[in-house]
Design an enzyme around this catalytic site. Structure first.
Site, mmCIF file in Angstrom:
data_model
loop_
_atom_site.group_PDB
_atom_site.id
_atom_site.type_symbol
_atom_site.label_atom_id
_atom_site.label_comp_id
_atom_site.label_asym_id
_atom_site.label_seq_id
_atom_site.Cartn_x
_atom_site.Cartn_y
_atom_site.Cartn_z
ATOM 1 N N CYS A 2 28.994 54.912 50.596
ATOM 2 C CA CYS A 2 30.159 55.484 51.256
ATOM 3 C C CYS A 2 31.290 54.448 51.264
ATOM 4 O O CYS A 2 31.056 53.266 51.453
ATOM 5 C CB CYS A 2 29.907 55.923 52.686
ATOM 6 S SG CYS A 2 28.629 57.147 52.862
ATOM 7 N N ARG A 26 30.648 51.299 45.211
ATOM 8 C CA ARG A 26 29.653 51.350 46.285
ATOM 9 C C ARG A 26 28.692 52.514 46.112
ATOM 10 O O ARG A 26 27.646 52.541 46.762
ATOM 11 C CB ARG A 26 30.364 51.480 47.641
ATOM 12 C CG ARG A 26 31.257 50.308 47.954
ATOM 13 C CD ARG A 26 32.082 50.561 49.178
ATOM 14 N NE ARG A 26 31.268 50.612 50.367
ATOM 15 C CZ ARG A 26 30.911 49.560 51.091
ATOM 16 N NH1 ARG A 26 31.316 48.367 50.724
ATOM 17 N NH2 ARG A 26 30.173 49.693 52.159
ATOM 18 N N TRP A 73 28.039 59.106 49.992
ATOM 19 C CA TRP A 73 26.752 58.972 49.316
ATOM 20 C C TRP A 73 25.769 59.709 50.208
ATOM 21 O O TRP A 73 25.490 59.281 51.326
ATOM 22 C CB TRP A 73 26.379 57.499 49.183
ATOM 23 C CG TRP A 73 25.174 57.233 48.335
ATOM 24 C CD1 TRP A 73 25.121 57.082 46.974
ATOM 25 C CD2 TRP A 73 23.820 57.054 48.799
ATOM 26 N NE1 TRP A 73 23.837 56.836 46.567
ATOM 27 C CE2 TRP A 73 23.017 56.810 47.659
ATOM 28 C CE3 TRP A 73 23.214 57.080 50.047
ATOM 29 C CZ2 TRP A 73 21.646 56.587 47.735
ATOM 30 C CZ3 TRP A 73 21.848 56.860 50.129
ATOM 31 C CH2 TRP A 73 21.079 56.621 48.982
ATOM 32 N N ASN A 99 30.843 56.085 57.685
ATOM 33 C CA ASN A 99 29.892 55.403 56.806
ATOM 34 C C ASN A 99 28.766 54.911 57.694
ATOM 35 O O ASN A 99 29.011 54.133 58.614
ATOM 36 C CB ASN A 99 30.592 54.237 56.084
ATOM 37 C CG ASN A 99 29.612 53.336 55.348
ATOM 38 O OD1 ASN A 99 28.456 53.688 55.157
ATOM 39 N ND2 ASN A 99 30.091 52.165 54.958
ATOM 40 N N GLY A 100 27.542 55.361 57.432
ATOM 41 C CA GLY A 100 26.402 54.924 58.241
ATOM 42 C C GLY A 100 25.478 56.096 58.506
ATOM 43 O O GLY A 100 25.590 57.153 57.870
ATOM 44 N N GLU A 480 12.784 41.681 37.175
ATOM 45 C CA GLU A 480 14.213 41.950 37.191
ATOM 46 C C GLU A 480 14.644 42.712 35.931
ATOM 47 O O GLU A 480 15.434 43.658 36.004
ATOM 48 C CB GLU A 480 14.984 40.624 37.342
ATOM 49 C CG GLU A 480 16.487 40.719 37.219
ATOM 50 C CD GLU A 480 17.136 41.747 38.156
ATOM 51 O OE1 GLU A 480 16.480 42.214 39.092
ATOM 52 O OE2 GLU A 480 18.298 42.091 37.909
ATOM 53 N N LYS A 484 16.462 46.343 35.861
ATOM 54 C CA LYS A 484 17.774 46.556 35.230
ATOM 55 C C LYS A 484 17.700 47.716 34.249
ATOM 56 O O LYS A 484 18.550 48.587 34.230
ATOM 57 C CB LYS A 484 18.164 45.255 34.512
ATOM 58 C CG LYS A 484 19.591 44.950 34.436
ATOM 59 C CD LYS A 484 20.251 44.427 35.686
ATOM 60 C CE LYS A 484 19.695 44.805 36.976
ATOM 61 N NZ LYS A 484 20.194 44.196 38.151
ATOM 62 N N GLU A 487 17.183 51.167 36.051
ATOM 63 C CA GLU A 487 18.259 51.680 36.904
ATOM 64 C C GLU A 487 19.469 52.168 36.114
ATOM 65 O O GLU A 487 20.121 53.110 36.536
ATOM 66 C CB GLU A 487 18.670 50.673 37.989
ATOM 67 C CG GLU A 487 19.450 49.485 37.513
ATOM 68 C CD GLU A 487 19.890 48.576 38.649
ATOM 69 O OE1 GLU A 487 20.289 49.081 39.702
ATOM 70 O OE2 GLU A 487 19.844 47.350 38.466
ATOM 71 N N HIS A 503 -5.827 45.261 33.157
ATOM 72 C CA HIS A 503 -6.616 45.663 34.325
ATOM 73 C C HIS A 503 -6.275 47.088 34.769
ATOM 74 O O HIS A 503 -6.520 47.450 35.911
ATOM 75 C CB HIS A 503 -6.396 44.670 35.473
ATOM 76 C CG HIS A 503 -6.926 43.301 35.151
ATOM 77 N ND1 HIS A 503 -8.272 43.034 35.016
ATOM 78 C CD2 HIS A 503 -6.291 42.135 34.897
ATOM 79 C CE1 HIS A 503 -8.440 41.758 34.714
ATOM 80 N NE2 HIS A 503 -7.247 41.193 34.626
ATOM 81 N N LYS A 598 26.106 50.524 45.558
ATOM 82 C CA LYS A 598 26.206 49.076 45.405
ATOM 83 C C LYS A 598 25.865 48.356 46.694
ATOM 84 O O LYS A 598 25.238 47.311 46.694
ATOM 85 C CB LYS A 598 27.631 48.732 44.973
ATOM 86 C CG LYS A 598 27.883 47.250 44.739
ATOM 87 C CD LYS A 598 27.267 46.814 43.444
ATOM 88 C CE LYS A 598 27.445 45.344 43.152
ATOM 89 N NZ LYS A 598 26.492 44.875 42.148
#
Ligand code: F6R
Length: 603
Positions: A2, A26, A73, A99-100, A480, A484, A487, A503, A598
Site C-alpha cells: 500500500c 511497494r 495491496w 495502509n496497515g 537466495e 530470486k 519470485e 535424501h 516491496k
C-alpha cells in the site's frame, strides 16, 4: 505494501498520481483518489490494476486543491473497485485511506456498527464508518472523533482522513505503518516515503507511532500517543532523486544489479579507513564484542543474507551466531544465551515481522542493531544502533543490491569486532583488497551478462521447476538464487544443500529439469561435483557457476578468483541475472511480480 500520498494547498491530481507512481514499487493491485477543489466539488475515483487505469478514469475537469490517494495491496477482500481506497461513510462526508491491518475490525463492527451498510469487504471501512458514527451520535468534532476511533483500534495503520465539511484539512494518524509529513511553501504533503514526493519538497517530519495530526496548507498540529502536543524538528532528506529513476534501463532490477560493484566500492570507502581498518561507532563494536551469541533476524532475501553473515561473524569474531526468520522468532522466541546481541537485516526498515522481534527485544533490554537501506525507517529508529546499507533507493520488488550491501556491511562489521577481540584471522583478513576484488569480479560478470541471457532462454524460460544446489556459503546463495528466480519468473525453484537432494527431492528430477550448481567451497567442491553427476545421470540439465580455481572445461559460468568468504558477492550476480532474464524473456513485469510487495508492513 500500500502507498499513500495526500496533499493540501496545491493542485493535487498530478502530484498524487506522480507520488503513487513512485510508490508502485511497494506493490499494489488497485488504486484510488479523492479530490476536493475547495469550491464545492469533490471527486472519488478508483480502479483495479495499474495506476494508468485510475488515470484514464479521471476526466480533465476533475481537479482538487486537497486530495488523498492510495495504492492498495489486498489483504481483506479481493482487489475490486469497491474494496479500493479511499473508503467513505454512509453519508459520503468522510473519506479515508489506510495502509496497515486493523486486527479487531470485526469486533468494532459488531459493537458499534451493527446497523451500518458497508460497501466493501475491507477492515478499513470500519474506521471511516466509526468516525462518522461518533461525529453524528456523540456530536464530536472530526479530529476528536478520529482520535476516539484510534483509541479503539488494535492494529497497524497510516491513515489520511478528509471531512468534506472542512475540506482544507487532512487528518492523519500513524501506528506501525510508515508515513512522513513533507513541508512545502503554502502546501503540505503526506506520503508513505520521502522519495515519492521529493520533487515537491525535501523538508520532512518523521512521524512516530501513536502520532495523530491535523494538517492544513500552512499549519500542522501533531499530538503524540499520550495526547500531548509535540513539535518534532523537520529534517532535510538528502537523496538524489535521479538515483530513483530508471534512466535508460527497461527495468529497475537490471539497473540495480548493474549498480552493485559501485555499491561495494561505496561501502568500502564509507566503512573502512585508508588503512583498510573498519570505522564503525566504537560503542557499537564494544557492545557486540561483549555478546556471547549473536542472533540475526530477517525475512526473505534479508534472511538469506543472514546465513552469509553467520559465517562471517563466526569465522572472524569467534562468537556463535544464529539466524532466524523474524516471523517465527516473534512468537517462538529463541532460547537466549546470557549476553545476546540482536542484529536485524532489513532493506526497507519497515518489515512488520522483524519489528515484532525488535519490540520483544526492547521489552527484554536486549541490545539491537538494524542494518537497513532506509535512513529514519522504523526499525532503524527503534534499535539501539543503525548501520546504513548505502545501496541507494532499491525500487524493483526483487532485492539485489541491498542483498550484496548486507553482505558487505556484515563482513566489515565482523572484521571490526574480530579486530577488537584480537582474533588473528580477522586481523589478517585484508578486507579492503577483498572488497576491491569483489567489485571488480562483479563487474566482469555483469559485463558478460549476454551469456546469462542465452542460458536463461535456453534452459529456464520453458521450465516448470528448477533447483539450486551448493554447500557452505554456496548453499546460502542457493537459497537466495532460488528465491530470486521463483519470485520474478514464477518458475518453482528450491535451493538445496547439495547433498540433500538424494535424501528425497531427487525424485523430482526429470529429463531436462534445470539444476543450477554453485561451487566455491574448497572443502566440498569435489563432493558437489559428485552431486552434479547424480542429477545429470537422471536427466537434469545442469548450469554450473564455479569459482575459477575449481572450474573444469564444460562449466557454464566461471567466476573470477576471490577468497571463499567473499565468493557470495560474485556467485549471487549470475543468479540474479538468470532470474532477470528468465522473467524478461517470459514477457513478465520484472519489477513488479504478481502478489508481491516491496515493503511488507503486515505480519
Ligand atoms: C525478495 C525480497 C523480500 C525481502 C523481504 C524482507 O527479493 O525483497 O524477500 O527481502 O520482504 O524485506 P526487508 O529486507 O525490507 O525487511
Amino acid at each position: 505494501m500500500c502507498g499513500i500520498v495526500g496533499v493540501v494547498g496545491k493542485p493535487a491530481k498530478e502530484l498524487i498520481l506522480n507520488g503513487l507512481r513512485n510508490l508502485e514499487y511497494r506493490g499494489y493491485d488497485s488504486a484510488g483518489m479523492y479530490l476536493n477543489d475547495l469550491a464545492g466539488h469533490e471527486y472519488l475515483t478508483k480502479a483495479v490494476g495499474r495506476i494508468k487505469n485510475l488515470e484514464e478514469k479521471l476526466t480533465p475537469d476533475e481537479q482538487g486543491l486537497v486530495g488523498i490517494g492510495h495504492t492498495r495491496w489486498a489483504t481483506h477482500g479481493k482487489p475490486t473497485v469497491d474494496n479500493a481506497h479511499p473508503h467513505f461513510d454512509e453519508t459520503k462526508r468522510f473519506f479515508l485511506v489506510h495502509n496497515g491491518v486493523l486486527e479487531n475490525y470485526l469486533d468494532l463492527k459488531a459493537k458499534y456498527l451493527a446497523d451500518t451498510t458497508f460497501k466493501s469487504d475491507t477492515d478499513t471501512e470500519v474506521a471511516v464508518q466509526l468516525v462518522a458514527k461518533f461525529v453524528y451520535t456523540e456530536h464530536l468534532d472530526t479530529f476528536t472523533a478520529f482520535k476516539k476511533v484510534l483509541k479503539l483500534i488494535r492494529g497497524s495503520y497510516a491513515f489520511l482522513l478528509v471531512d468534506n465539511t472542512e475540506p482544507d484539512h487532512i487528518f492523519l494518524a500513524k501506528n506501525k505503518s510508515p508515513m512522513m509529513l513533507g513541508l512545502g511553501d503554502g502546501f503540505n504533503i503526506v506520503a508513505s516515503d520521502a522519495i515519492s514526493v521529493l520533487d515537491q519538497t525535501r523538508k520532512f517530519i518523521d512521524l512516530n507511532d501513536g502520532d495523530v495530526a491535523d494538517v492544513t496548507k500552512d499549519s500542522y498540529h501533531i499530538e503524540n500517543a499520550a495526547g500531548e502536543v509535540v513539535h518534532p524538528a523537520a529534517h532535510i532528506v538528502d537523496i538524489d532523486p535521479s538515483a530513483a529513476s530508471k534512466g535508460t534501463y527497461e527495468f529497475y532490477m537490471l539497473k540495480e544489479i548493474d549498480e552493485q560493484p559501485a555499491v561495494i566500492r561505496r561501502l568500502s570507502s564509507a566503512y573502512l579507513d585508508e588503512n583498510g581498518q573498519p570505522k564503525f561507532d566504537q560503542k557499537l563494536v564494544a557492545a557486540i564484542s561483549k555478546a556471547d551469541r549473536l542472533y540475526i533476524f530477517g525475512a526473505g532475501t534479508s534472511y538469506h543474507a543472514g546465513f552469509v553473515g553467520k559465517e562471517y561473524f563466526e569465522k572472524l569474531t569467534g562468537i556463535p551466531t544464529e539466524v532466524d526468520y523474524s516471523s517465527e522468532a516473534g512468537y517462538h522466541f529463541p532460547m537466549l544465551s546470557k549476553h545476546p546481541f540482536f542484529i536485524f537485516l532489513t532493506q526497507s526498515g519497515e518489515t512488520a515481522d522483524s519489528r515484532v522481534v525488535l519490540q520483544e527485544a526492547r521489552k527484554r533490554n536486549i541490545p539491537a542493531l538494524t542494518l537497513t537501506n532506509v535512513q529514519g525507517s522504523t526499525l532503524s529508529r527503534e534499535a539501539n544502533y543503525t548501520i546504513l546499507l548505502k545501496a541507494g533507493p532499491e525500487i524493483a520488488v526483487a532485492s539485489t543490491k541491498a542483498y550484496t550491501a548486507q553482505l558487505a556491511v556484515q563482513l566489515e562489521l565482523a572484521k571490526a569486532i574480530g579486530c577488537y577481540l584480537k582474533q588473528e584471522v580477522a586481523i589478517k583478513f585484508d578486507l579492503k583488497k577483498q572488497l576491491a576484488l569483489a567489485a571488480e569480479g562483479m563487474q566482469r560478470i555483469i559485463d558478460g551478462k549476454a551469456q546469462l541471457e542465452t542460458l536463461a532462454k535456453a534452459d529456464l524460460v520453458h521450465s516448470r521447476n528448477a533447483f539450486y544446489i551448493g554447500r557452505g556459503l554456496d548453499y546460502a546463495v542457493a537459497l537466495e538464487g532460488a528465491l530470486k528466480l521463483k519470485e520474478v519468473s514464477y518458475i518453482q525453484t528450491e535451493g538445496f544443500a547439495a547433498a540433500e537432494l538424494k535424501h528425497g527431492t531427487i525424485s523430482l528430477i526429470e529429463q531436462g529439469t534445470p539444476v543450477i550448481a554453485l561451487i566455491n567451497d574448497p572443502v566440498t567442491a569435489g563432493l558437489t561435483r559428485g552431486n552434479i553427476r547424480e542429477v545429470e545421470s537422471r536427466g537434469a540439465k545442469v548450469i554450473s557457476i564455479v569459482g575459477s580455481e575449481f572450474a573444469v572445461d564444460h562449466d557454464d559460468i566461471v567466476l573470477p578468483a576471490t577468497d571463499y568468504l567473499v565468493s557470495p558477492f560474485l556467485t549471487v550476480v549470475p543468479t540474479q541475472l538468470l532470474a532477470y532474464y528468465a522473467s524478461k524473456n517470459k514477457g513478465l513485469d520484472v519489477d513488479k511480480p504478481r502478489n508481491l510487495a516491496k515493503s511488507v508492513t503486515v505480519e
